[in-house]
Design a protein around this motif. Structure first.
Motif, short mmCIF file in Angstrom:
data_model
loop_
_atom_site.label_atom_id
_atom_site.label_comp_id
_atom_site.label_asym_id
_atom_site.label_seq_id
_atom_site.Cartn_x
_atom_site.Cartn_y
_atom_site.Cartn_z
N SER A 1 3.69 9.35 4.32
CA SER A 1 2.26 9.56 4.18
C SER A 1 1.82 10.86 4.82
CB SER A 1 1.50 8.37 4.79
OG SER A 1 0.12 8.46 4.50
N ALA A 2 2.35 11.15 6.01
CA ALA A 2 1.98 12.39 6.69
C ALA A 2 2.40 13.61 5.85
CB ALA A 2 2.63 12.45 8.07
N MET A 3 3.60 13.55 5.27
CA MET A 3 4.07 14.67 4.46
C MET A 3 3.24 14.79 3.18
SD MET A 3 8.22 14.38 4.92
CE MET A 3 8.53 15.99 4.19
N GLY A 4 2.93 13.66 2.55
CA GLY A 4 2.13 13.70 1.34
C GLY A 4 0.73 14.21 1.58
N LYS A 5 0.11 13.76 2.65
CA LYS A 5 -1.25 14.18 2.97
C LYS A 5 -1.30 15.66 3.32
CE LYS A 5 -5.14 12.92 6.00
NZ LYS A 5 -5.57 12.00 7.09
N PRO B 1 0.83 -1.21 0.00
CA PRO B 1 0.00 0.00 0.00
C PRO B 1 0.86 1.25 0.00
CG PRO B 1 -0.02 -1.04 2.17
CD PRO B 1 0.70 -1.99 1.25
N ALA B 2 0.60 2.16 -0.92
CA ALA B 2 1.44 3.34 -1.07
C ALA B 2 1.47 4.19 0.19
CB ALA B 2 0.96 4.18 -2.26
N VAL B 3 0.37 4.23 0.93
CA VAL B 3 0.31 5.09 2.11
C VAL B 3 0.90 4.44 3.35
CG1 VAL B 3 -1.64 6.48 1.36
CG2 VAL B 3 -2.06 4.31 2.54
N ASP C 1 -8.64 18.86 11.07
CA ASP C 1 -9.72 17.87 11.09
C ASP C 1 -9.44 16.72 10.12
OD1 ASP C 1 -12.43 16.94 11.81
OD2 ASP C 1 -12.91 17.47 9.74
N LEU C 2 -8.98 17.05 8.92
CA LEU C 2 -8.75 16.02 7.90
C LEU C 2 -7.52 15.17 8.21
CD1 LEU C 2 -9.63 18.13 4.74
CD2 LEU C 2 -10.90 16.15 5.60
N MET C 3 -6.51 15.77 8.82
CA MET C 3 -5.33 14.99 9.19
C MET C 3 -5.67 13.93 10.24
SD MET C 3 -2.72 15.90 7.33
CE MET C 3 -1.45 14.97 8.19
N LEU C 4 -6.70 14.17 11.03
CA LEU C 4 -7.12 13.21 12.05
C LEU C 4 -8.01 12.11 11.49
CD1 LEU C 4 -7.90 15.70 14.97
CD2 LEU C 4 -5.91 14.19 14.77
N GLN C 5 -8.44 12.27 10.24
CA GLN C 5 -9.32 11.29 9.61
C GLN C 5 -8.53 10.34 8.71
OE1 GLN C 5 -12.79 13.06 7.71
NE2 GLN C 5 -12.80 14.75 9.18
N ASN C 6 -9.13 9.20 8.43
CA ASN C 6 -8.55 8.23 7.51
C ASN C 6 -9.20 8.43 6.15
OD1 ASN C 6 -7.45 5.95 6.24
ND2 ASN C 6 -9.04 4.60 7.05
N LEU C 7 -8.44 8.91 5.18
CA LEU C 7 -9.00 9.19 3.86
C LEU C 7 -8.82 8.03 2.90
CD1 LEU C 7 -7.83 12.91 3.40
CD2 LEU C 7 -9.92 12.03 4.48
N VAL C 8 -7.59 7.53 2.76
CA VAL C 8 -7.30 6.49 1.75
C VAL C 8 -6.53 5.32 2.37
CG1 VAL C 8 -7.44 8.05 -0.24
CG2 VAL C 8 -5.27 7.76 0.96
N GLY C 9 -6.75 5.08 3.66
CA GLY C 9 -6.08 3.96 4.32
C GLY C 9 -4.79 4.32 5.00
N GLU C 10 -4.52 5.62 5.17
CA GLU C 10 -3.23 6.07 5.66
C GLU C 10 -3.07 6.01 7.18
OE1 GLU C 10 -5.79 9.76 5.75
OE2 GLU C 10 -5.55 8.00 4.47
#
Length: 338
Positions: A303-307, A165-167, A323-332
């Protein structure tokens, strides 16, 4: 009058540079000027038994992945998206140098998370013409994965006989053919890539977001932390000890961190290979959180840097980014279910 035969499905191979397209010279490994033709032939031979057409495109100019910058992954994403729109392939394979492959792949997982077409990133430790090269094996694995994956599958890295998985992936070995590993599978329950904020432009930002990392070590001072943002980055990822600790008792450290968190998004991740951070576990971690650091959970550094870079470039505000950094968007990242 007979109707035309339906067009065969295709796979897009987008070459960006890297060791896979090099050859040995008296001055060391250098780009092989014959590689475009060689890649066309390799891809065609891999695609033939799969029953798909090969479509090969090249990033111009090709890059040495060690020279990747803040716009490298977004530029690749824009080029891929444009070609997918016109060519409508079944899958996309991106070849990339291994030095920064994990960073680019993680960013692409967010950039192309809504593409609807499987994206697989690959490369090689040895040039395509070297004895024992892993180039053909990795390229074959990547093309097969891109063709056979379900639409909307998360971005992956094909390397050393594994699909990662890329993330969740990182480069852990500078020599071995199994150069990448993922300590965790994709986290379940990804919400998907959020829509861009209202009023944000679809075009590339004038200046892509620069996200830097700062690693806590025993000798670090508050001046070192402040100096890390002297070049004006748009975000910072703190590589913390253990479950999210840092030298908060160091003179000026807490105040400096408060200043930085007020000025730009700061995300805390762990230096450990597994486990993640929990800023509520220790008093020191709570100081980090109180200063404004965002809990990065079990995200990898890449992944943190990319997101973070993706969200800044999309035009999300500071509160939205938190808010979005605390959520799971694409499995990260793993998010606890309440």
């Amino acid at each position: 009058m007979s109707s035309p035969a339906p067009r065969r499905p295709s796979v897009l191979v987008f070459a960006t540079g890297g060791t896979i397209g090099m050859r040995r010279t008296d001055g060391g490994l250098a780009p092989d000027p014959e590689f475009p033709d060689i890649l066309e032939d390799l891809v065609a031979r891999i695609c033939l038994p799969l029953g798909v057409e090969a479509r090969v495109n090249h990033l111009s100019p090709a890059i040495d992945s060690a020279n990747a910058d803040a716009d490298t992954a977004p530029k690749i994403a824009r080029a891929v998206r444009a070609r997918v729109r016109t060519q409508r392939p079944r899958g996309v394979v991106i070849t990339h140098g291994t030095d920064t492959l994990a960073y680019t792949a993680a960013r692409l997982a967010f950039e192309l998370g809504d593409l609807g077409v499987p994206v697989v990133v690959t490369g090689s430790q040895l040039a395509h013409g070297e004895a024992g090269s892993d180039a053909i094996g990795n390229l074959t694995l990547a093309i097969r994965a891109a063709v056979k994956a379900a639409p909307g599958s998360p971005a992956a890295i094909a390397f050393g006989g594994e699909l990662l998985p890329a993330v969740r992936a990182t480069k852990h070995d500078s020599i071995a053919l199994s150069a990448f590993r993922a300590e965790l599978p994709p986290a379940p329950g990804g919400l998907g890539v959020p829509p861009a904020p209202a009023g944000s432009a679809d075009a590339a930002p004038a200046a892509p977001a620069r996200v830097l990392a700062f690693r806590f070590v025993p000798a670090v001072t508050a001046d070192d932390l402040r100096a890390s943002v002297g070049g004006g980055p748009h975000g910072l990822v703190l590589e913390c000890y253990g479950s999210g600790n840092g030298p908060m008792a160091r003179p000026g450290m807490l105040g400096t961190l408060r200043e930085l968190c007020a000025a730009l998004p700061v995300v805390a991740v762990t230096q450990c290979a597994t486990g993640g951070v929990d800023l509520g576990r220790y008093a020191v971690g709570r100081e980090l959180a109180a200063a404004g650091a965002i809990d990065g959970g079990d995200m990898t550094l890449e992944s943190a840097m990319g997101k973070l870079g993706f969200l800044v470039d999309r035009g999300h505000g500071h509160a939205e980014i938190r808010d979005l950094m605390l959520q799971n968007l694409v499995g990260e990242r793993t998010v606890a279910v309440a």
